[in-house]
Design a protein around this motif. Sequence first.
Motif, PDB file in Angstrom:
ATOM      1  N   THR A 144       0.837  -1.209   0.000  1.00 60.00           N
ATOM      2  CA  THR A 144       0.000   0.000   0.000  1.00 60.00           C
ATOM      3  C   THR A 144       0.868   1.255   0.000  1.00 60.00           C
ATOM      4  OG1 THR A 144      -1.732  -1.120   1.240  1.00 60.00           O
ATOM      5  CG2 THR A 144      -1.710   1.270   1.388  1.00 60.00           C
ATOM      6  N   ARG A 197      -6.902   2.132   1.003  1.00 62.06           N
ATOM      7  CA  ARG A 197      -7.864   1.032   0.958  1.00 62.06           C
ATOM      8  C   ARG A 197      -7.463  -0.029   1.967  1.00 62.06           C
ATOM      9  NH1 ARG A 197      -8.978   0.286  -5.184  1.00 62.06           N
ATOM     10  NH2 ARG A 197      -9.926   2.295  -5.643  1.00 62.06           N
ATOM     11  N   LEU A 198      -7.769   0.255   3.228  1.00 61.47           N
ATOM     12  CA  LEU A 198      -7.439  -0.683   4.304  1.00 61.47           C
ATOM     13  C   LEU A 198      -8.719  -0.980   5.065  1.00 61.47           C
ATOM     14  CD1 LEU A 198      -4.242   1.121   5.721  1.00 61.47           C
ATOM     15  CD2 LEU A 198      -4.315  -0.805   4.123  1.00 61.47           C
ATOM     16  N   ASN A 199      -8.864  -2.233   5.513  1.00 62.01           N
ATOM     17  CA  ASN A 199     -10.021  -2.520   6.359  1.00 62.01           C
ATOM     18  C   ASN A 199      -9.717  -2.054   7.789  1.00 62.01           C
ATOM     19  OD1 ASN A 199      -8.589  -4.550   7.724  1.00 62.01           O
ATOM     20  ND2 ASN A 199      -9.186  -6.100   6.202  1.00 62.01           N
ATOM     21  N   ALA A 200     -10.710  -2.196   8.681  1.00 62.09           N
ATOM     22  CA  ALA A 200     -10.567  -1.627  10.025  1.00 62.09           C
ATOM     23  C   ALA A 200      -9.388  -2.249  10.775  1.00 62.09           C
ATOM     24  CB  ALA A 200     -11.870  -1.814  10.808  1.00 62.09           C
ATOM     25  N   GLN A 230      -6.626  -3.595   9.438  1.00 57.03           N
ATOM     26  CA  GLN A 230      -5.374  -3.099   8.839  1.00 57.03           C
ATOM     27  C   GLN A 230      -5.116  -1.644   9.247  1.00 57.03           C
ATOM     28  OE1 GLN A 230      -6.639  -3.898   4.855  1.00 57.03           O
ATOM     29  NE2 GLN A 230      -5.636  -5.898   4.742  1.00 57.03           N
TER      30      GLN A 230
END
Length: 295
Positions: free
Chosen positions: A88, A212-215, A217
């Motif tokens: 990322t 674009r990371l989930n919670a 991450q």
Amino acid sequence: MILSCPHKFLTSLNNFDLHNHSNCSDGQLAPRDLVALAVQGGCDALALTDHDNTDGLVEAAVAAAAAGLRFVNGVEISVTWRPDTLHTTLHIVGLDIDPEAPSMVQGLASVRAGRHVRAELMAQDLARVGIVGALEGAYRYAEHPDMISRTHFARFLVEIGKARDVGSAFHHYLVQGKPGYVRHDWTSLAEAIRWIRESHGIPVLAHPGRYRLNAVQMNELLDEFQALGGEAVEVVTGSHSADDMRRFAQIARERGLLASRGADFHGPGESDWAPGTLPLLPAELTPVWTRLRAN
Ligand code: AMP
Ligand code: MN
Ligand code: MN
Ligand code: MN
């Protein structure tokens, strides 16, 4: 009797705009013209935070002093986080840096070094979909050739009629999965934060809502950022939605992070927010400018 309150700058109500670009990276305006726009926008203080270089700081500081505007030396460093898995790209802003600190000077030079080869590969990719002359075309927009960026390619794509504006040029050609996108390794999070700290600056996680990371991450990123000495997150920025602002205001409070605010201005007609025109920071947050050295 004390006539002026020494803490008068230390309120979230001040109009500090701490993230902006000039034509020393991928902004459109010369540093002095950016300063003029910040004055027009009612800024109390402005930071210039060009990508991976500090070339515009002296011109901006001189112009700001002449205009009576407080100025903060900044930079925005390109980082690749978790290169082996997520890969990322993150941006880490350094505020109140000493641009002459050796580790900053050398570090930024090393980050810039890969940009030309990436640009050549991007142009080759674009040629495969019938777009010729992209390398020369992009360089025509780069005032500082060592700072050639995707934004310069986007401007060229608009010029030749392949996209109606810069945003759509990114969408159709320059983001992951599109023909002109080339994967690139920037520096590590640890290195970027180290250069900022060694130059006496404050490390700020730029526009966290954009990654674009989930919670899970995002939590891990913030843990790592804080463990390495990261101190602030951008809450109010030109690239955050109202939801992003609420979310990162909450995260800043919970984690004891300082909060920053900046337009991420690149140019008239390209950016939604001019310097100094964004909503103010929510009053309950501790602004990152409480940590700035007097200048
Ligand atoms: P680079 O460092 O060359 O990869 O370019 C990154 C810059 O491209 C960012 O700082 C933004 O100014 C710009 N950018 C990235 N994504 C977009 C987008 N979707 N729309 C407009 N500009 C973008
Ligand atoms: Mn940019
Ligand atoms: Mn950025
Ligand atoms: Mn930026």
